[in-house]
Write a protein that holds these residues in place. Sequence first.
Motif, PDB file in Angstrom:
ATOM      1  N   PRO A   1     -20.050   5.713   1.184  1.00 29.03           N
ATOM      2  CA  PRO A   1     -20.732   5.914  -0.101  1.00 29.03           C
ATOM      3  C   PRO A   1     -21.277   7.331  -0.275  1.00 29.03           C
ATOM      4  N   SER A   2     -21.657   7.991   0.846  1.00 26.35           N
ATOM      5  CA  SER A   2     -22.219   9.347   0.755  1.00 26.35           C
ATOM      6  C   SER A   2     -21.161  10.412   1.044  1.00 26.35           C
ATOM      7  N   TYR A   3     -19.884  10.049   0.902  1.00 27.74           N
ATOM      8  CA  TYR A   3     -18.776  10.944   1.234  1.00 27.74           C
ATOM      9  C   TYR A   3     -18.806  12.222   0.386  1.00 27.74           C
ATOM     10  N   GLU A   4     -18.547  13.353   1.060  1.00 31.05           N
ATOM     11  CA  GLU A   4     -18.356  14.634   0.383  1.00 31.05           C
ATOM     12  C   GLU A   4     -16.958  15.131   0.708  1.00 31.05           C
ATOM     13  N   SER A   5     -16.219  15.545  -0.313  1.00 28.91           N
ATOM     14  CA  SER A   5     -14.833  15.970  -0.118  1.00 28.91           C
ATOM     15  C   SER A   5     -14.764  17.204   0.776  1.00 28.91           C
ATOM     16  N   ARG A   6     -13.875  17.142   1.786  1.00 25.81           N
ATOM     17  CA  ARG A   6     -13.675  18.266   2.703  1.00 25.81           C
ATOM     18  C   ARG A   6     -12.187  18.584   2.714  1.00 25.81           C
ATOM     19  N   SER A   7     -11.853  19.798   2.388  1.00 24.09           N
ATOM     20  CA  SER A   7     -10.437  20.170   2.286  1.00 24.09           C
ATOM     21  C   SER A   7      -9.737  20.019   3.634  1.00 24.09           C
TER      22      SER A   7
ATOM     23  N   THR B   1     -15.170  19.402  14.973  1.00 27.89           N
ATOM     24  CA  THR B   1     -16.129  18.313  14.777  1.00 27.89           C
ATOM     25  C   THR B   1     -16.613  18.314  13.335  1.00 27.89           C
ATOM     26  N   GLY B   2     -16.842  17.118  12.802  1.00 24.84           N
ATOM     27  CA  GLY B   2     -17.517  17.033  11.514  1.00 24.84           C
ATOM     28  C   GLY B   2     -16.632  16.774  10.323  1.00 24.84           C
ATOM     29  N   ILE B   3     -15.304  16.642  10.510  1.00 24.04           N
ATOM     30  CA  ILE B   3     -14.475  16.382   9.331  1.00 24.04           C
ATOM     31  C   ILE B   3     -13.952  14.942   9.306  1.00 24.04           C
ATOM     32  N   GLY B   4     -14.371  14.117  10.249  1.00 22.13           N
ATOM     33  CA  GLY B   4     -13.901  12.732  10.261  1.00 22.13           C
ATOM     34  C   GLY B   4     -12.483  12.617  10.771  1.00 22.13           C
ATOM     35  N   LYS B   5     -12.252  13.181  11.959  1.00 20.78           N
ATOM     36  CA  LYS B   5     -10.893  13.265  12.510  1.00 20.78           C
ATOM     37  C   LYS B   5     -10.244  11.894  12.674  1.00 20.78           C
ATOM     38  N   THR B   6     -10.964  10.941  13.252  1.00 21.39           N
ATOM     39  CA  THR B   6     -10.355   9.657  13.596  1.00 21.39           C
ATOM     40  C   THR B   6      -9.894   8.909  12.352  1.00 21.39           C
TER      41      THR B   6
ATOM     42  N   ILE C   1       0.852  -1.184   0.000  1.00 17.85           N
ATOM     43  CA  ILE C   1       0.000   0.000   0.000  1.00 17.85           C
ATOM     44  C   ILE C   1       0.883   1.228   0.000  1.00 17.85           C
ATOM     45  N   VAL C   2       0.457   2.254  -0.704  1.00 16.77           N
ATOM     46  CA  VAL C   2       1.201   3.519  -0.706  1.00 16.77           C
ATOM     47  C   VAL C   2       0.253   4.641  -0.323  1.00 16.77           C
ATOM     48  N   TYR C   3       0.817   5.688   0.260  1.00 10.98           N
ATOM     49  CA  TYR C   3      -0.022   6.821   0.659  1.00 10.98           C
ATOM     50  C   TYR C   3      -0.457   7.585  -0.588  1.00 10.98           C
ATOM     51  N   PRO C   4      -1.743   7.900  -0.711  1.00  9.33           N
ATOM     52  CA  PRO C   4      -2.232   8.627  -1.902  1.00  9.33           C
ATOM     53  C   PRO C   4      -1.692  10.054  -1.936  1.00  9.33           C
ATOM     54  N   THR C   5      -1.195  10.462  -3.080  1.00 12.73           N
ATOM     55  CA  THR C   5      -0.585  11.802  -3.179  1.00 12.73           C
ATOM     56  C   THR C   5      -1.561  12.864  -3.675  1.00 12.73           C
ATOM     57  N   SER C   6      -2.434  12.530  -4.592  1.00 16.00           N
ATOM     58  CA  SER C   6      -3.336  13.540  -5.149  1.00 16.00           C
ATOM     59  C   SER C   6      -4.635  13.623  -4.357  1.00 16.00           C
ATOM     60  N   LEU C   7      -5.316  14.766  -4.488  1.00 15.94           N
ATOM     61  CA  LEU C   7      -6.612  14.948  -3.840  1.00 15.94           C
ATOM     62  C   LEU C   7      -7.615  13.920  -4.332  1.00 15.94           C
ATOM     63  N   ASP C   8      -7.573  13.640  -5.626  1.00 20.03           N
ATOM     64  CA  ASP C   8      -8.522  12.702  -6.204  1.00 20.03           C
ATOM     65  C   ASP C   8      -8.322  11.300  -5.627  1.00 20.03           C
ATOM     66  N   GLU C   9      -7.048  10.889  -5.439  1.00 19.28           N
ATOM     67  CA  GLU C   9      -6.776   9.561  -4.867  1.00 19.28           C
ATOM     68  C   GLU C   9      -7.294   9.460  -3.434  1.00 19.28           C
ATOM     69  N   LYS C  10      -7.109  10.527  -2.674  1.00 17.46           N
ATOM     70  CA  LYS C  10      -7.608  10.520  -1.287  1.00 17.46           C
ATOM     71  C   LYS C  10      -9.134  10.431  -1.273  1.00 17.46           C
ATOM     72  N   ASP C  11      -9.760  11.227  -2.144  1.00 17.15           N
ATOM     73  CA  ASP C  11     -11.224  11.188  -2.218  1.00 17.15           C
ATOM     74  C   ASP C  11     -11.726   9.796  -2.579  1.00 17.15           C
ATOM     75  N   GLN C  12     -11.041   9.139  -3.509  1.00 22.75           N
ATOM     76  CA  GLN C  12     -11.467   7.809  -3.935  1.00 22.75           C
ATOM     77  C   GLN C  12     -11.397   6.800  -2.784  1.00 22.75           C
ATOM     78  N   LEU C  13     -10.334   6.916  -1.957  1.00 24.58           N
ATOM     79  CA  LEU C  13     -10.229   6.035  -0.796  1.00 24.58           C
ATOM     80  C   LEU C  13     -11.402   6.227   0.146  1.00 24.58           C
ATOM     81  N   LEU C  14     -11.734   7.485   0.411  1.00 21.88           N
ATOM     82  CA  LEU C  14     -12.796   7.773   1.367  1.00 21.88           C
ATOM     83  C   LEU C  14     -14.168   7.416   0.814  1.00 21.88           C
ATOM     84  N   ILE C  15     -14.345   7.499  -0.490  1.00 19.48           N
ATOM     85  CA  ILE C  15     -15.616   7.092  -1.104  1.00 19.48           C
ATOM     86  C   ILE C  15     -15.847   5.595  -0.884  1.00 19.48           C
ATOM     87  N   GLN C  16     -14.741   4.812  -0.920  1.00 17.29           N
ATOM     88  CA  GLN C  16     -14.862   3.367  -0.685  1.00 17.29           C
ATOM     89  C   GLN C  16     -15.408   3.072   0.705  1.00 17.29           C
TER      90      GLN C  16
END
Length: 924
Positions: free
Chosen positions: A252-258, A283-288, A234-249
């Motif tokens: 399912p209702s994930y919304e990108s938060r900077s 609160t609210g950005i999915g800290k954990t 596994i490698v750490y995702p470098t782009s914003l899109d890669e990070k978003d894709q991980l969180l979408i997995q």
Amino acid sequence: MENLKFAVVDLETTGHSPEKGDRIIQIAIMFIENGILTNEYVRFVNPGQEIPVFIQELTDITKDDVKDAPLFEKIAHEVRDLLDGWMFAAHNTNFDLTFLQKEFQRCGIPRWQGKQIDTVEFSKIMFPSAVSYRLKELTEELGIELSAAHRADDDARATANLLLKCIEKVTCLPEQTLARLHKRSFSMKTDLSVIFYLALVENRKKTLNPHFSQFRGIPYRQAILMKELSPRKIVYPTSLDEKDQLLIQAYPSYESRSAQLQFMDAAWESLKSGTEIMVEVPTGIGKTVSYLLPATVRAVETKKAVIVSTYTNHLADKIMAEEIDVVSKALSIPVRATVLKGRSNYISLMKFAELLLSGESSYDNIFTEMQLLVWLTETMTGDLNELNLSGGGMLYIDRIRKRSSVLAEDEIGVDYHQIALENCRHADIVITNHALLLSDGSSKQQIVGESSGLIIDEAHQFIHAAYKTNEIIFSYTNWKYVMGQIGSEADDQISRRIEEILIRKRLHRSRERSNLSSEFDKFTSAFDAAIQLLTGSESAQRGHVKGSRIHIALEDISADSTLFKTVFQSMNEFIETASAYVKRLDREVESLSNKEQAILAEWHYWIDEFRVKVGEWVELFLDQETGGTVWIEQDQRSIPGSLTVIKSPIDSAPVIRKALDSFFSKEKGVIWTSGTLSVKSDERFVARQLGVAPEVPVMKLLAPEHFYTGAQIFLIDDMPNIQQVAQQEYVEEVAEAIVQTVMVTEGRLFVLFTSQDMLNQTHELISDSGLLEDYALIAQGISSGSRYRLLKSFRQYEKAVLFGTNSFWEGVDVPGNALSAIIIVRLPFSSPTEPVFKAKTAQLNKMGKNAFTAYALPEAILRLRQGFGRLIRSSSDTGFFIILDRRIETKSYGKKFLEALPDVPVKKVSLARMVDELNNCYNK
């Protein structure tokens, strides 16, 4: 289970006392034969009097329901005849059976005779980890239908099904467990021995359940040891899109938060480069999940775990239960995580086996043994925090906690704590608590040495944990309990049992016994003299009195240290004499029976407890060189029983840096994160107390846009000024504000106090008024149970109000509509007489600093922010934050509190106006 017939009874009454004229208004009897509910008897009963309003509200039984019903006198013979030949069962037989017997007596009918089963007693044994044993909560937890609580028919039916659940569980227990339960069940208050005997007879026809291992004949469920996994890439995702894709997995209702992605990147850089960072995460950005993702990648990459520390064991368990699966889904790999707690959280199977052999005699101890025997067939962790025990049970539990890392030969490979430690070696994420990281134990050293980084969640609480972990506490009642264990000469106490063994082995020497008694008497005399000094009139005169409680600094008592030295010396002499007393038995230990060995081990256990007490005594009363503040607390209504002496450090930073030195010296990444790490007027306030270097910046992330749109703040401007009226007058106004708010919100309310005394007065006033009779009033320090259990009870009730003090200002989650409003009774300043606060502010004043602006104010602002954080946990939440303390608008510092809160509408209104506005909101 054949041959058992139960009549399960529930009564609804006008009150608790038939002697004072209370009467039955409904009776229900459910009949169980051969494990099947076969028949039922349900009758309304005319009490011949008015039904109190609160009983009508509680039971939904009115005068119309009972007006045509018979008086109990008319059906008493019928009820008595129905019960003949059946075992009487109820959820608290002490009420239902006692009430019924007194009614039979009043009607001139002989008392019912027979066996009885109390499902409270039974369910506590069979479900030792249940959150509550109140019928409503217990049946809900077990999936038993109870549609209308406090109606006799529904309650009796639910109790019948609860009884069947208990019996069903009994039949699944292994034979050795049942044999021990049966032996002990004769000490129970009701006739559980009948059930355990029949279950044992049936079980002997079966083979041992293969799921159970055995330790010295005690069946238990063994903890799972992690196995090696095949290599994972596994490698750490470098782009914003890669990070978003991980969180979408994962979502399912994930919304990108900077802000979430920023935190992920910051955590990754810290872990990869071995640097220290501080990140304030709202609160609210999915800290954990945001820190667990990079932590897992780093752990897989280095093949060394990342440690995650949070404030409480409950929060550690929550991360394990709720967040690890999310990360596994996001990364598409199995994440290996484990929870590690301090050694004393785990059961020592060896110590428990010894106590079972030694022959406990008190009801509390035997009852707790029964609970533990059942629990060991269920637990996969050996974590004693899973148990829901009474106060007497906790004293027993303290005797079977894991104390030492040294294992007996048969404990190797089965000890729960050892397995937990072993799992840390194979884990990606080790989840622990602040207290363990701040300790000096071998468990900490092992996990730190094998880790690749550290994440400290709820970082602001690390300060409080540093104080608590380094506190030394003398408790008079605890000392007397320990002294009583070895000093008592009652027939069933350890001293007499040791003497009996010495006599049987012909090793008894009267002179040695006399010396032991003499040394114990010298010690207790010196101890009592020291206690008299600590609790005497001088202490009461010089101490700060709050209600009935007294605080006084130890240095303010003009005590001659020779008295404390005498206690120390006499205690050491007693320990030496007590150790010598059993020397002959120690030399012949192999000739002793298992039971005799267990009794000897118990003697040594209590001698070791005395050695620990010697250390406490020196630290508190004789060691003048180590820093810290020492104070005495006692309640004037209970002296000396309430006496407590506490020593605490004044500065948290040195304690913290010393505890985490191995991380910094080896350049492992350290991430401090929390929702509250800064104050606008002093951004380094928390950092300084954590000992974080000035060059480490505090990174502050923003909540998602529109996150707080569902929140409103109300400042009540017609409350009395808290500094200008007596507390009783203020409490009356607070009670009125609570009642009116609850009526509109229909409960779902937190009321946060800064003083237990004010909480008690407010709760009592509201309870006595009967105005909120229809609501569950759950109060910290009054309602039984831990903070977690109180919170769970709050969630389970639709109409509930929770009264909390300091620990409820933070670290509790009630998402969604379960929490609709929070009332702040007064601004959360620490009491100026609180000993550590007093010492800290005195220290700051000596340094020429303004203690109020440098410490008291920012501390209170942080606590208010934390209180607000309980209200809005997601962007869809709505809620009202109601502040009753007018200082927030009348004092110059008030605006600093408001500036610290999120940018939401603030309304200054009267109580009546606020109630109208809330009414309008709820009507919409």
